[in-house]
Write an enzyme that holds these catalytic residues in place. Structure first.
Site, PDB file in Angstrom:
ATOM      1  N   HIS A 168     -43.851  26.370 -23.791  1.00 43.15           N
ATOM      2  CA  HIS A 168     -42.602  25.683 -23.463  1.00 43.15           C
ATOM      3  C   HIS A 168     -41.683  25.561 -24.666  1.00 43.15           C
ATOM      4  O   HIS A 168     -40.460  25.629 -24.513  1.00 43.15           O
ATOM      5  CB  HIS A 168     -42.896  24.289 -22.905  1.00 43.15           C
ATOM      6  CG  HIS A 168     -43.264  24.287 -21.454  1.00 43.15           C
ATOM      7  ND1 HIS A 168     -44.546  24.449 -21.009  1.00 43.15           N
ATOM      8  CD2 HIS A 168     -42.497  24.159 -20.338  1.00 43.15           C
ATOM      9  CE1 HIS A 168     -44.575  24.406 -19.691  1.00 43.15           C
ATOM     10  NE2 HIS A 168     -43.348  24.237 -19.250  1.00 43.15           N
ATOM     11  N   ASN A 202     -45.216  24.777 -10.433  1.00 48.35           N
ATOM     12  CA  ASN A 202     -45.233  26.027 -11.202  1.00 48.35           C
ATOM     13  C   ASN A 202     -46.528  26.802 -10.926  1.00 48.35           C
ATOM     14  O   ASN A 202     -47.291  27.148 -11.838  1.00 48.35           O
ATOM     15  CB  ASN A 202     -45.100  25.746 -12.700  1.00 48.35           C
ATOM     16  CG  ASN A 202     -43.747  26.154 -13.240  1.00 48.35           C
ATOM     17  OD1 ASN A 202     -43.004  26.886 -12.593  1.00 48.35           O
ATOM     18  ND2 ASN A 202     -43.414  25.704 -14.426  1.00 48.35           N
TER      19      ASN A 202
END
Length: 469
Positions: free
Chosen positions: A363, A330
């Site tokens: 998240h 990421n």
């Protein structure tokens, strides 16, 4: 593969294909509007009336960025957007139906883009103020930043909902988006070739994901049979296929999301400007201006898509240390966290933990996210201790063996942490860790204490040798 994954993959494939057609629109204003309308359609397809959430966030952030003091607007954008993210994930407590999973992905990407844009605008304002206080030959980079980011209300709206990355990212700056619209880079970059180069790995990752999921379903780790009939060693071992499935799924999704960008030409820059993932060009801004203004030079330039490079599977799999391998995962989001969180915090021992906490909060609100991501802060000191004092500088076969040992413990640590990312709830996460006696936590603590004692003993021995000489 569940229905959510099928919808996700189908929409990404549509977005990749549509990237070819969006490049046919040579009139940039038309390209901007068509991309935004398709992006809104994608968000509506996955969200329905829940599209109101990203619309509200874009509206409020646009008002903050356009109307508030540019030198301080980022902190208000950050507070609002992350506060809304918490509300968004707890809407059921307010009598509002919980949004679909794909809307959550939209909201996550939007959070990075809008808060990141506020920081871009703030940095621009600060750079302009510094430039006014300096001589005319102020730093070129300051001048470039000052000239690059000053969006209006509708510019923010288009940036938020352009079809490129609206569902899953990768994160890219407003400047990168603006360059896609107003520079000739996408007309000359090898968009189709780069997309094919990335997509060739997709069948491998998808087949591995589907095969591993068939034999080792993640839900099995929540079943009564898993705890009543399986041994300690089997439960411990199960972290490996679980983490393998997770990696293959993420590799597949992130590669496809990169291809949405490459096919549309977004993120293409001349290689000579040394593009950085998430950031864009990092040097030679004078050359950048020349390429923009000279059609012949634009045709001859060599381009890459490093700006939107979000995953490096090889580095993620084989780099020995966790600290370094994280930089392969990421990558654009790592850049966002580094630039907008880590580097803006005071230099102290807690800023890594705070940055990890922000990542976990981004998240979701499930305890598993925090247990997984924040536990990294417990493992890193152990790894750093041994790499710095025992394995660093080793060469030959000894170095290879040391790298393998570090890699093995890194893989075990990540697998141990990652399973809580799937189990989600604090009950299921602690139930699993308790079933294997929190063995990795115990092992890390023991290794750390042994390492500290060994380092002190080595230093004491070296001091005694120096005295004897």
């Amino acid at each position: 593969m569940n229905n959510d994954d099928l919808i996700y993959a189908s929409l990404l494939l549509f977005s990749i294909t549509f990237g070819y057609f969006i490049r046919l629109f040579k009139e940039r204003e038309l390209r901007k509007w068509v991309s935004t309308l398709v992006g809104l359609l994608l968000v509506f397809v996955v969200s329905g009336f829940h599209i109101v959430h990203p619309l509200i966030c874009t509206l409020i952030n646009a008002l903050i960025i356009v109307n508030m003091d540019k030198t301080t607007c980022a902190k208000y954008s950050f507070a609002f957007q992350f506060g809304y993210l918490a509300f968004f994930r707890t809407t059921e407590y307010f009598g509002i139906p919980y949004p679909p999973a794909h809307t959550n992905l939209v909201q996550m990407v939007l959070t990075l883009k809008l808060v990141g844009l506020a920081f871009e605008v703030q940095d621009t304002a600060v750079a302009k103020a510094k430039a006014r206080d300096k001589s005319e030959d102020s730093d070129t980079n300051i001048q470039e930043v000052a000239a690059s980011v000053s969006p209006g209300f509708m510019d923010i709206f288009h940036y938020a909902f352009t079809h490129v990355g609206v569902l899953t990212g990768p994160f890219y700056t407003y400047r990168t988006y603006n360059d896609w619209l107003h520079t000739p880079f996408s007309d000359h970059a090898p968009c189709f070739e780069e997309t094919l180069r990335k997509l060739k790995w997709l069948p491998l990752f998808l087949s591995l994901f589907l095969t591993a999921t068939y034999f080792y379903p993640l839900q099995y780790a929540k079943s009564d049979e898993f705890y009543s009939e399986r041994s300690f060693w089997y439960r411990l071992w199960y972290t490996y296929p679980s983490f393998f499935i997770f990696r293959m799924r993420i590799y597949s999704g992130l590669i496809m999301s990169e291809c949405v960008c490459t096919m549309a030409g977004l993120g293409a820059y001349p290689v000579a400007t040394a593009p950085v993932a998430g950031q864009g060009p990092s040097k030679d801004f004078a050359l950048l201006r020349q390429v923009v203004s000279d059609p012949e030079q634009a045709k001859k330039a060599t381009y890459n898509f490093e700006t939107i490079h979000n995953i490096d599977p090889y580095g993620s799999e084989f780099i020995p240390t966790l600290r370094q391998s994280m930089k392969s995962w990421n990558i654009c989001i790592q850049y966002w966290l580094a630039v907008n969180v880590y580097k803006r915090l005071p230099r102290n021992a807690f800023r890594t933990t705070v940055t990890l906490f922000v990542s976990a909060f981004w998240h979701g609100i499930y305890a598993g996210y925090y247990l997984c991501i924040c536990t990294v802060a417990l493992y890193l000191p152990v790894e750093d201790l041994y790499v710095k004092h025992f394995t660093k500088g080793l060469g030959g076969m000894a170095g290879k063996i040391a790298d393998f040992v570090v890699w093995f413990f890194r893989l075990q640590a990540l697998s141990y942490m990652a399973i809580t990312f799937f189990l989600l709830t604090i009950h299921d996460s602690f139930k699993y860790w308790n079933s294997i006696y929190f063995c990795c936590h115990v092992l890390w603590a023991a290794f750390y204490m042994v390492g500290v004692v060994a380092v002190k003993a080595r230093k004491k021995s070296n001091m005694e040798k120096d005295k004897s000489i």
